[in-house]
Design a protein around this motif. Structure first.
Motif, short mmCIF file in Angstrom:
data_model
loop_
_atom_site.label_atom_id
_atom_site.label_comp_id
_atom_site.label_asym_id
_atom_site.label_seq_id
_atom_site.Cartn_x
_atom_site.Cartn_y
_atom_site.Cartn_z
N PRO A 473 0.82 -1.21 0.00
CA PRO A 473 0.00 0.00 0.00
C PRO A 473 0.85 1.27 0.00
O PRO A 473 2.08 1.22 0.19
N ARG A 474 0.19 2.37 -0.23
CA ARG A 474 0.85 3.68 -0.19
C ARG A 474 1.61 3.86 1.12
O ARG A 474 1.15 3.44 2.18
N SER A 475 2.77 4.48 1.02
CA SER A 475 3.67 4.76 2.15
C SER A 475 4.46 3.55 2.61
O SER A 475 5.21 3.63 3.60
N SER A 476 4.35 2.42 1.89
CA SER A 476 5.27 1.32 2.14
C SER A 476 6.68 1.74 1.74
O SER A 476 6.87 2.57 0.84
N VAL A 477 7.66 1.16 2.42
CA VAL A 477 9.06 1.52 2.16
C VAL A 477 9.81 0.28 1.69
O VAL A 477 9.73 -0.79 2.32
N ARG A 478 10.52 0.43 0.58
CA ARG A 478 11.29 -0.71 0.08
C ARG A 478 12.47 -0.96 1.01
O ARG A 478 13.15 -0.03 1.44
N ILE A 479 12.70 -2.21 1.31
CA ILE A 479 13.78 -2.59 2.21
C ILE A 479 14.81 -3.44 1.48
O ILE A 479 14.56 -3.96 0.40
N GLY A 480 15.95 -3.57 2.12
CA GLY A 480 17.04 -4.29 1.49
C GLY A 480 16.93 -5.80 1.65
O GLY A 480 16.19 -6.32 2.48
N PHE A 481 17.67 -6.51 0.81
CA PHE A 481 17.79 -7.96 0.93
C PHE A 481 19.02 -8.40 0.16
O PHE A 481 19.52 -7.68 -0.71
N GLU A 482 19.52 -9.56 0.51
CA GLU A 482 20.62 -10.17 -0.24
C GLU A 482 20.13 -11.50 -0.80
O GLU A 482 19.29 -12.17 -0.19
N LEU A 493 12.88 -10.45 -7.53
CA LEU A 493 12.03 -10.14 -6.38
C LEU A 493 12.21 -8.71 -5.92
O LEU A 493 13.15 -8.02 -6.31
N THR A 494 11.28 -8.28 -5.07
CA THR A 494 11.40 -7.01 -4.37
C THR A 494 10.70 -7.16 -3.02
O THR A 494 9.84 -8.03 -2.86
N ALA A 495 11.09 -6.32 -2.04
CA ALA A 495 10.54 -6.44 -0.69
C ALA A 495 10.22 -5.08 -0.11
O ALA A 495 10.98 -4.11 -0.33
N PHE A 496 9.10 -4.99 0.62
CA PHE A 496 8.66 -3.74 1.23
C PHE A 496 8.22 -3.97 2.67
O PHE A 496 7.76 -5.05 3.03
N ALA A 504 6.18 -7.41 2.86
CA ALA A 504 5.59 -7.92 1.62
C ALA A 504 6.73 -8.21 0.66
O ALA A 504 7.44 -7.30 0.24
N LEU A 505 6.91 -9.48 0.34
CA LEU A 505 7.96 -9.93 -0.57
C LEU A 505 7.30 -10.49 -1.81
O LEU A 505 6.45 -11.38 -1.71
N VAL A 506 7.63 -9.95 -3.00
CA VAL A 506 7.06 -10.43 -4.25
C VAL A 506 8.17 -11.11 -5.06
O VAL A 506 9.23 -10.50 -5.28
N VAL A 507 7.91 -12.34 -5.47
CA VAL A 507 8.91 -13.12 -6.21
C VAL A 507 8.30 -13.61 -7.52
O VAL A 507 7.24 -14.23 -7.52
N LEU A 508 8.97 -13.32 -8.61
CA LEU A 508 8.57 -13.82 -9.93
C LEU A 508 9.51 -14.94 -10.35
O LEU A 508 10.73 -14.76 -10.36
N THR A 538 3.34 -13.62 -3.70
CA THR A 538 3.53 -12.56 -2.72
C THR A 538 3.50 -13.20 -1.34
O THR A 538 2.58 -13.98 -1.04
N PHE A 539 4.50 -12.88 -0.53
CA PHE A 539 4.62 -13.42 0.82
C PHE A 539 4.43 -12.27 1.80
O PHE A 539 5.07 -11.22 1.68
N ILE A 540 3.56 -12.47 2.79
CA ILE A 540 3.27 -11.42 3.76
C ILE A 540 3.42 -11.98 5.16
O ILE A 540 2.87 -13.04 5.48
N TRP A 541 4.21 -11.28 5.98
CA TRP A 541 4.31 -11.67 7.38
C TRP A 541 4.50 -10.44 8.26
O TRP A 541 4.89 -9.39 7.80
#
Length: 542
Positions: A473-482, A493-496, A504-508, A538-541
Motif C-alpha cells: 500500500p501507499r507509504s510502504s518503504v522498500r527494504i534491502g535484501f541479499e 524479487l522485491t521487498a517492502f 511484503a515480498l514479491v517473487v517472480l 507474494t509473501f506477507i508476514w
C-alpha cells in the motif's frame, strides 16, 4: 403490474442485476488457447480478491498468495517460520533462490499503483450492464479487487478515443470563451472516476496528461503531430497554458480535484497519433513563462500540486531533465519525472538509476504501459497470455524499483539503488479487438470487455498487477535484501515494509522449472517453499 417502460420496472431490473452478481471467490476459467486462462465475470459470477483468510497478525506465520501460468489465481496458503537448526542442505543440482531480508536498509517510499481513465476504457466499462460496470471498477479500486490508488486522466482525446477532438475547436477563440468538456468526459470518464473514488478505501491520486492542443493552435493544423504555433512567450503558448488550467478547473467544479499533471504526453512524438512535439528547451520555457505561473495563479502551488516532466520513454529522461532543471524557478516547482515502459528492454535501465540518484528530491513515476503495442511482432489482444503478465512483473520489479544485478560468480545479486515510487497502467479496459481507437492503434489490457455477451475477461496481467498493488500500500518503504541463487535461474524479487508493519515480498519465477525459495528473517528464522514454474508469489508476514 409494471409497465415495461415504467421507472419502477427499470429499478426492479437494476435491483435484479445487482442481486445476480454472486460473489465467487473462485476464478471461472476460460481458455482461449494463448497459453493460460482468463477469469470470466458476468452478472451471475465474478471472482473476489478479498483475502479474509490471511494471518498476518501471527508473528510466525507467512501468508502466500500464488498465481501461475497453469491456472492458479490468487491461491492462498500459509507456512510457518522455522529455526535455523531445521534447515536442510540442498542438493548440488537443485534450482534455488536464497533471500535474506535486511530491514535496516530503507529505500524509496511508495506512492501507489493505478490505471488510466481513457475514453476507450470508460466507454467499454459503460457498455456493460450497470451492476457489472460497477463491479469492473470495484475489481480495480475496492478492497475486493486490486486496491488501486492512482489514476491517469487524459486532457481531451487520445488515440484511445472514438474520434479526434479537443475542448475548443473554434479557430481564433484566443480567450477560450467556448472551452467546454466533451461528452466523453461528462458521460464516461467522470462517472467512472467518481465511482472509483467512492469504492476506494484510500484517496485516489489523480493526475492529468495532455496529448494535443486544438488543431488551430498547431503548426500541423492537425490533431496529429506538429508543435504549438510561434515560440514560448507568444500567444499560442499562453493559450495552451490557459487551456490546461481550464481543464483542471472544470474537473474541480465537478468535485474532482487532481493531485497533479504531466507537462504533456510523449512530447517527442510527431506523427500519426494525437500528439504535439516539445523539445527540452521549449518545454522548459513553456513551463517557466506560461504554465507554472498560471498554475500558481489558480492555487495549484508546488506544495499542493505535482507537476511532472518527460512522460515518454526512458531514453528521453536525462535529455529533458538536464535542460528543464537547469532553470532554478522551474526546478523548484516541478515535482518529478514521469516515464513510459515501451523501450525498457532496448535502452539501459541505468538511465532510471542515474536520474533517481542525480535528482533525489524528485518523484519518479511510470505513467504508461501496455502489451500488444508492437504490431510488427505481436497481436493486439491475447486472452490468457501469461508471457505478457510476466513482462508486467519484470518491469515493475526491475525498472520501478531499480534493481541492479551484480553478478558475482554467477550466483547472486544485490539491490544497489532506489527507483520509482509509482506504476500506472494504460487503459483500464478495452474491447475484444483492443479498442476502440480512432486510428486503429489497438493494444491489450488487463481487462477485456465483451459487451455483446455481457461479460468481461480478467487477463493474467490483472492478477500479476494485484500481487503488487494489493499488498504494497501507499507509504510502504522498500527494504534491502541479499540473494544467492543457482546458475541460469532468472527469478527476481522485491521487498517492502508496509505501514501496517508487515513485510511484503514479491517473487517472480519466469523459469520453465520449479525453484526452491528460502527466505531468512533474523527476527523469526527461515521458511522455504517451492516456486512453481512460471509463477508469481507474494509473501506477507508481520
Amino acid at each position: 403490474m409494471f409497465s415495461l417502460y415504467s421507472s419502477s420496472y427499470i429499478k426492479l431490473l437494476i435491483l435484479i442485476q445487482v442481486i445476480l452478481i454472486v460473489v465467487s471467490r473462485e476464478c471461472i476459467p476460460r481458455d482461449f488457447g494463448k497459453g493460460s486462462i482468463v477469469c470470466v465475470c458476468n452478472v451471475t459470477h465474478c471472482d473476489d480478491l478479498k483475502l479474509d483468510r490471511m494471518k498476518t497478525n501471527e508473528a510466525d506465520t507467512v501468508t502466500i498468495v500464488e498465481s501461475t501460468k497453469s491456472g492458479k489465481r490468487f491461491y492462498l496458503k500459509n507456512v510457518s517460520f522455522k529455526s535455523a537448526a531445521h534447515f536442510k542442505q540442498r542438493t548440488h543440482s537443485q534450482n534455488y533462490i536464497d533471500v535474506t531480508i535486511d530491514r535496516t536498509k530503507k529505500k524509496q517510499t511508495l506512492i501507489g499503483f493505478g490505471g488510466s481513465f481513457t475514453d476507450s476504457a470508460t466507454i467499454n466499462i459503460k457498455s456493460l450492464p450497470q451492476a457489472l460496470e460497477q463491479r469492473l471498477i470495484e475489481d480495480y479500486y475496492s478492497e475486493n479487487g486490486l486496491e488501486y490508488n492512482m489514476g491517469r486522466i487524459p486532457i481531451g482525446g487520445t488515440d484511445f478515443s472514438t474520434r479526434a477532438y479537443a475542448y475548443n475547436e473554434f479557430d481564433g477563440d484566443y480567450n477560450l470563451t467556448r472551452f467546454a468538456l466533451s461528452n466523453e468526459d461528462l458521460e464516461f470518464k467522470i462517472p467512472a472516476v467518481k465511482y472509483a473514488e467512492k469504492v476506494s478505501k484510500q484517496p485516489v491520486l489523480l493526475f492529468a496528461s495532455s496529448w494535443s492542443a486544438p488543431k488551430w493552435m498547431k503548426t500541423s493544423r492537425n490533431i496529429c503531430g506538429g508543435t504549438l504555433r510561434g515560440k514560448p512567450g507568444g500567444r499560442f503558448y499562453k493559450i495552451w497554458a490557459d487551456y490546461n488550467v481550464k481543464f483542471l478547473e472544470a474537473y474541480r467544479s465537478l468535485n474532482i480535484t487532481l493531485w497533479g499533471m504531466t507537462a504533456g504526453n510523449e512530447p517527442t512524438q510527431d506523427y500519426y497519433i494525437n500528439s504535439m512535439n516539445f523539445s527540452p528547451e521549449t518545454q522548459r520555457d513553456f513551463l517557466k513563462l506560461h504554465l507554472i505561473p498560471k498554475l500558481e495563479q489558480h492555487g495549484y502551488t508546488a506544495d499542493k500540486f505535482k507537476l511532472m516532466i518527460v512522460d515518454t520513454n526512458i531514453q528521453h529522461i536525462m535529455p529533458f531533465a538536464e535542460v528543464v532543471f537547469n532553470d532554478s524557478y522551474v526546478e523548484s516547482y516541478v515535482s518529478g519525472i514521469a516515464f513510459h515502459w515501451y523501450f525498457n528492454r532496448i535502452f539501459s535501465l541505468n538511465v532510471v538509476t542515474e536520474a533517481s540518484e542525480k535528482y533525489r528530491d524528485k518523484l519518479f513515476l511510470s505513467t504508461e504501459a501496455c502489451a500488444g503495442w508492437n504490431k510488427e511482432i505481436e497481436e493486439a489482444v491475447s486472452l490468457g497470455n501469461w508471457t505478457r503478465a510476466e513482462a508486467y512483473a519484470f518491469d515493475i520489479i526491475q525498472v520501478q524499483f531499480a534493481i541492479q544485478i551484480d553478478l558475482i560468480a554467477l550466483s547472486n545479486f544485490k539491490v544497489l539503488n532506489h527507483g520509482a515510487q509509482a506504476w500506472v497502467d494504460w487503459n483500464l479496459a478495452l474491447d475484444i479487438d483492443g479498442g476502440p481507437s480512432w486510428i486503429n492503434n489497438t493494444v491489450d489490457a488487463p481487462i477485456i470487455v465483451n459487451a455483446e455477451h455481457g461479460e468481461y475477461y480478467k487477463n493474467p496481467m490483472f492478477y500479476v498487477l494485484g500481487h503488487f498493488s494489493k499488498f504494497i500500500p501507499r507509504s510502504s518503504v522498500r527494504i534491502g535484501f541479499e540473494v544467492q541463487k543457482s546458475i541460469l535461474n532468472n527469478a527476481i524479487l522485491t521487498a517492502f515494509e508496509t505501514p501496517q508493519n508487515n513485510i511484503a515480498l514479491v517473487v517472480l519465477n519466469p523459469n520453465e522449472f520449479d525453484v526452491e525459495l528460502v527466505v531468512r528473517d533474523a527476527k523469526y528464522g527461515f521458511f522455504s517453499v517451492e516456486l512453481l514454474a512460471n509463477s508469481i508469489q507474494t509473501f506477507i508476514w508481520k
